[in-house]
Design an enzyme around this catalytic site. Structure first.
Site, PDB file in Angstrom:
ATOM      1  N   ARG A  27       0.821  -1.218   0.000  1.00  9.01           N
ATOM      2  CA  ARG A  27       0.000   0.000   0.000  1.00  9.01           C
ATOM      3  C   ARG A  27       0.848   1.258   0.000  1.00  9.01           C
ATOM      4  O   ARG A  27       0.337   2.365  -0.133  1.00  9.01           O
ATOM      5  CB  ARG A  27      -0.907   0.008   1.228  1.00  9.01           C
ATOM      6  N   TRP A  75       2.440   6.182   2.519  1.00  6.41           N
ATOM      7  CA  TRP A  75       2.455   6.622   1.124  1.00  6.41           C
ATOM      8  C   TRP A  75       2.224   8.128   1.218  1.00  6.41           C
ATOM      9  O   TRP A  75       1.103   8.580   1.490  1.00  6.41           O
ATOM     10  CB  TRP A  75       1.341   5.953   0.325  1.00  6.41           C
ATOM     11  N   ASN A 101      -4.599   6.959   7.956  1.00  9.40           N
ATOM     12  CA  ASN A 101      -4.690   6.699   6.518  1.00  9.40           C
ATOM     13  C   ASN A 101      -5.794   7.608   5.998  1.00  9.40           C
ATOM     14  O   ASN A 101      -6.905   7.598   6.511  1.00  9.40           O
ATOM     15  CB  ASN A 101      -5.046   5.228   6.259  1.00  9.40           C
ATOM     16  N   GLY A 102      -5.462   8.451   5.014  1.00 10.18           N
ATOM     17  CA  GLY A 102      -6.468   9.354   4.455  1.00 10.18           C
ATOM     18  C   GLY A 102      -5.876  10.750   4.285  1.00 10.18           C
ATOM     19  O   GLY A 102      -4.666  10.933   4.299  1.00 10.18           O
ATOM     20  N   LYS A 485      -5.901   2.085 -23.466  1.00  8.39           N
ATOM     21  CA  LYS A 485      -6.278   1.078 -22.451  1.00  8.39           C
ATOM     22  C   LYS A 485      -6.580  -0.265 -23.120  1.00  8.39           C
ATOM     23  O   LYS A 485      -6.148  -1.318 -22.672  1.00  8.39           O
ATOM     24  CB  LYS A 485      -7.513   1.534 -21.671  1.00  8.39           C
ATOM     25  N   GLU A 488      -3.315  -1.783 -24.377  1.00 10.84           N
ATOM     26  CA  GLU A 488      -2.414  -2.162 -23.281  1.00 10.84           C
ATOM     27  C   GLU A 488      -2.791  -3.483 -22.639  1.00 10.84           C
ATOM     28  O   GLU A 488      -1.935  -4.286 -22.304  1.00 10.84           O
ATOM     29  CB  GLU A 488      -2.506  -1.102 -22.174  1.00 10.84           C
TER      30      GLU A 488
HETATM   31  C1  AGP Z   1      -0.160   3.864 -18.456  1.00 12.81           C
HETATM   32  O1  AGP Z   1      -1.357   3.070 -18.677  1.00 12.81           O
HETATM   33  C2  AGP Z   1       0.812   3.498 -19.472  1.00 12.81           C
HETATM   34  N1  AGP Z   1       1.255   2.173 -19.089  1.00 12.81           N
HETATM   35  C3  AGP Z   1       1.974   4.391 -19.788  1.00 12.81           C
HETATM   36  O2  AGP Z   1       1.624   4.967 -21.008  1.00 12.81           O
HETATM   37  C4  AGP Z   1       2.350   5.526 -18.816  1.00 12.81           C
HETATM   38  O3  AGP Z   1       1.308   6.441 -18.767  1.00 12.81           O
HETATM   39  C5  AGP Z   1       3.606   6.212 -19.355  1.00 12.81           C
HETATM   40  O4  AGP Z   1       4.655   5.276 -19.346  1.00 12.81           O
HETATM   41  C6  AGP Z   1       4.012   7.444 -18.552  1.00 12.81           C
HETATM   42  O5  AGP Z   1       4.279   7.061 -17.230  1.00 12.81           O
HETATM   43  P1  AGP Z   1       4.376   8.225 -16.125  1.00 12.81           P
HETATM   44  O6  AGP Z   1       3.033   8.857 -16.050  1.00 12.81           O
HETATM   45  O7  AGP Z   1       4.760   7.514 -14.864  1.00 12.81           O
HETATM   46  O8  AGP Z   1       5.416   9.199 -16.590  1.00 12.81           O
END
Ligand code: AGP
Length: 608
Positions: A27, A75, A101-102, A485, A488
C-alpha cells in the site's frame, strides 16, 4: 493509501505489528514507524525512512516488551518522505501517538489554530494535527478525546491512537478510509485492510463512518457517539491473502477503477478557498504569471493524454496558447522554449526517463517547470521548480486508471487557476465550475454502480482484430486514452481519431470487422459526431457509443449505448473515461489477459 496496524493483548506486540506492516507494504512504503505503550509516562516510538525492512532492522534488536502498540507504513501525501514525517505522530508531550490513513483537508487551518494555542509541530504532515487535537481534548479518556478531535476534521481518515496513561488500549476512528478490527478474547487488532489481521482472526468488524472503537486485551467496544455503545455485526472473511490485498476485487485494476470517486475528491480537496482556486505549489509570482505567453505540457503515454485534456481547458478558459508534447520527441527536437513559457511535466511515477530528459531541456532553455505527479519524492519533484501532487495513492496495476483521472483533475485546477489569475474567469464563474467539477465524483460512483451495458458492449470487441475510437474536442482526448487502455491490456489493436478526420483516410479501414467506439456526449460538436457515426454505419461498422443520459437519438445509430450522467463538457473527460476503462478491462478479461501486469509493459519506464 497508507498501511495501519495495531495490536493489544497478552503477548508482546512488536513482532505482530512488524508482520502486519510487512503485509501492508504494497500500500505504500516511503517510510514506516511503530509506537508502543510501556507502562511508563512515555511511549516507545521508532521511525525509519524507506521500506518496512529498514524499520525492522532497527526494531528487531530493540527490547520492546509492550503488549500494546500501533504501526504504520506511509504513502506520502503531505510532507516529503522523511523520519520527521513518518507516522506515528505524537502530541507535544509525547504521551499520545496516532497513525492515519487518508487526507485531512482542513489540516492547514487546524495547524494554525493549534500553533496559536502553543502546540509545537515536528512534521509537515496533516496527521500530526490529530495528535495535537487529541492532546487538546484529552481529559483522561482517549475515546472521548477522539470523538472531539474527529468532530473538527474534514476529509478522510482511518485513525488508531494510543496514550501512555492507558497502556492497554487502542482507540480507532474511521471516515471514508477503511478500518477493520477483530478480537479473539485475549487480544484485539486493528488494520487499514484485512490482509494484516487475517492470521489473527477472520471474524472482523469493518468500522462504519463516524464510529469509534476501543480495543483492549479482553475485547472491543464500539460507539457511534460519546458514551453511546453500539454492537456492529461481525463478518467472516474467507479471502486468501492476495484477495485481501485487492480488498476482495478480482484484480488491482478494478479496485483502482473503483477508488476513482475518492481519488477525485481527494485531489480536489482544499483547492477552493473563499471563492478562489488555491494552488500553493504553483509558486509563480503575479509578474511571472502575467508574463506567461505559452504553456507547454510534456508527458508520455496516459499522462500525455491527460495533457491533451488540459490543453482544451487552458486555451478555453485562460486563453494562453498551449501545446502538448510527447516527451520522447520533444527532447530531440529543437523546441522553442523561453523564460515566458510555463512548462508542465506530467508523470504518474515521476521517474519516466523521457519526461525527465525533457524537463532538463526545458529548464536549460530558461523555462519554469512544474511537475504533476502521484509519487512524492520522485525524481521529477527534485528536478522541477515545483510540484503539484495528485492524490491517487499507490497505483499498482500497470495500466493507469485512477492516476489518469487524478491528473486530469489536477490539470483542470491549473487551468482554472491560470484563468483566475489572468482575470479571464470571475469568482462566480470559478465557483460554478469548481462545484460542477466536484459532481464528477458521485457521477463516477453512479457509472460504477451498473456496468452491465459496458459488459455487453465488450462482446462486440472481444473477437475483433482492430477497433477505431472517435470523438471531437474533449471527446477526442478521451478516445486517445480509451484506445490505449484497450491496446495495453487486451492486446487488441485500436486507433483513436478525431471524428472529423475519418473521411480524410482512416474510413477506408471501416467495415463490419472494425468496431467503432464513439464518444458522443453532450457537447457543442455532438451533431457533427453523429454525422461521422452515420458515415461509419454506412460502411457496416458496429458502433458502441458513450452518450449522455437521456440522449435517445443515439440508440438509432449505435448497437450499444453506454450512458453517463450529464456534466459540463469541460469535465466530461473525467466521467467518459471510466466506461472506456471498464470496456477495455471486460475485453481483456474475456480474452484471458492479465489486466494488472500486461505483457511487455512496466509501471515506470525509467529507460529511453
Ligand atoms: C499507463 O497506462 C501506461 N502504461 C503508460 O503509457 C504511462 O502512462 C507512461 O509510461 C508514462 O508514465 P508516467 O506517467 O509515470 O510518466
Amino acid at each position: 493509501m497508507c498501511g495501519i496496524v495495531g495490536y493489544v493483548g497478552i503477548t508482546p506486540a512488536k513482532d505482530i505489528l512488524m508482520e502486519g506492516l510487512a503485509k501492508l507494504e504494497y500500500r505504500g512504503y516511503d517510510s514506516a514507524g511503530i509506537a508502543l505503550t510501556d507502562g511508563t509516562d512515555d511511549l516507545q516510538v521508532v521511525h525509519r525512512v524507506g521500506k518496512v525492512a529498514e524499520l525492522a532492522s532497527v526494531v528487531d534488536s530493540m527490547d520492546l516488551p509492550s503488549c500494546c502498540g500501533i504501526a504504520h507504513t506511509r504513502w506520502a501525501t503531505h510532507g516529503r518522505p522523511s523520519e520527521e514525517n513518518a507516522h506515528p505522530h505524537r502530541d507535544c508531550n509525547g504521551r499520545i501517538a496516532v497513525v492515519h490513513n487518508g487526507i485531512i483537508e482542513n489540516y492547514a487551518d487546524l495547524r494554525e489554530e493549534l500553533k496559536s494555542q502553543g502546540h509545537v509541530f515536528a512534521s509537515e504532515t496533516d496527521t500530526e494535527t490529530v495528535a495535537h487535537l487529541l492532546e487538546q481534548y484529552y481529559e483522561g479518556d482517549l475515546a472521548e478525546a477522539m470523538f472531539k478531535a474527529v468532530d473538527r476534521l474534514q476529509g478522510a481518515y482511518g485513525l488508531a491512537a494510543i496514550c501512555a496513561d492507558q497502556p492497554d488500549q487502542i482507540v480507532v476512528a474511521r471516515k471514508d478510509s477503511p478500518i477493520v478490527v477483530g478480537t479473539d478474547g485475549s487480544a484485539s487488532m486493528v488494520a487499514s485492510d484485512m490482509v494484516a489481521v487475517m492470521n489473527f482472526t477472520r471474524d472482523v468488524v469493518f468500522l462504519e463512518d463516524g464510529q469509534i472503537a476501543v480495543l483492549s486485551s479482553d475485547g472491543i467496544r464500539y460507539y457511534d457517539a460519546p458514551g453511546h455503545e453500539v454492537h456492529p455485526e461481525t463478518t467472516h472473511i474467507d479471502w486468501d491473502e492476495q484477495a485481501a490485498e485487492r480488498a476482495g476485487y478480482p484484480d488491482f485494476m478494478l479496485k483502482e477503477i473503483h477508488e476513482q470517486p475518492r481519488v477525485v475528491r481527494d485531489t480536489l480537496a482544499g483547492h477552493l478557498r473563499d471563492g478562489r482556486i488555491v494552488l500553493e505549489d504553483l509558486t509563480l509570482t503575479s509578474e511571472e504569471l502575467a508574463a506567461i505567453d505559452r504553456v507547454c505540457i510534456i508527458a508520455c503515454g496516459t499522462s500525455y493524454h491527460a495533457g491533451l485534456v488540459a490543453r482544451e481547458l487552458i486555451e478555453k478558459w485562460a486563453r494562453i496558447p498551449t501545446s502538448v508534447e510527447v516527451a520522447s520527441e520533444f527532447r530531440y527536437r529543437d523546441p522553442i522554449i523561453t523564460s515566458t513559457t510555463l512548462v508542465i511535466a506530467v508523470s504518474q511515477s515521476g521517474e519516466t526517463a523521457d519526461t525527465l530528459a525533457a524537463v532538463r531541456l526545458a529548464r536549460e532553455a530558461g523555462a519554469k517547470v512544474f511537475a504533476v505527479t502521484n509519487c512524492m519524492g520522485s525524481r521529477i519533484t527534485r528536478e522541477s521548480d515545483g510540484t503539484l501532487y495528485v492524490k491517487a495513492n499507490m497505483e499498482i496495476s500497470v495500466a493507469a486508471t485512477k492516476s489518469f483521472l487524478a491528473q486530469i483533475v489536477c490539470l483542470t485546477l491549473i487551468a482554472l487557476f491560470l484563468a483566475q489569475e489572468r482575470g479571464r474567469l470571475s469568482e462566480e464563474e470559478i465557483d460554478g465550475l469548481y462545484h460542477e467539477l466536484c459532481k464528477t465524483s458521485p457521477q463516477i460512483e453512479k457509472i460504477l454502480a451498473d456496468t452491465s451495458a459496458i459488459e455487453e458492449a465488450a462482446t462486440v470487441l472481444e473477437h475483433a482484430h482492430s477497433a477505431m475510437y472517435v470523438g471531437r474536442g474533449i471527446g477526442a482526448t478521451v478516445c486517445n486514452e480509451g484506445a490505449l487502455k484497450l491496446k495495453e491490456i487486451s492486446y487488441l489493436h485500436a486507433e483513436a481519431y478525431a471524428a472529423g478526420e475519418l473521411k480524410h483516410g482512416p474510413i477506408a479501414l471501416i467495415d463490419e470487422d472494425v468496431p467503432v467506439v464513439a464518444v458522443v456526449t453532450q457537447s457543442p460538436t455532438r451533431e457533427k459526431t453523429i454525422s461521422n457515426i452515420e458515415e461509419v454505419l454506412a460502411r457496416g461498422a458496429h458502433v458502441i457509443a458513450v452518450a449522455t443520459e437521456g440522449d435517445t437519438e443515439i440508440t438509432k445509430i449505435a448497437e450499444h449505448v453506454i450512458y453517463i450522467p450529464p456534466i459540463d463538457d469541460s469535465f466530461s473527460a473525467i466521467t467518459a473515461s471510466v466506461p472506456l476503462q471498464l470496456l477495455a478491462r471486460f475485453v481483456a478479461k474475456a480474452r484471458g489477459c492479465d489486466v494488472d501486469q500486461p505483457r511487455n509493459l512496466a509501471k515506470s519506464v525509467t529507460v529511453e
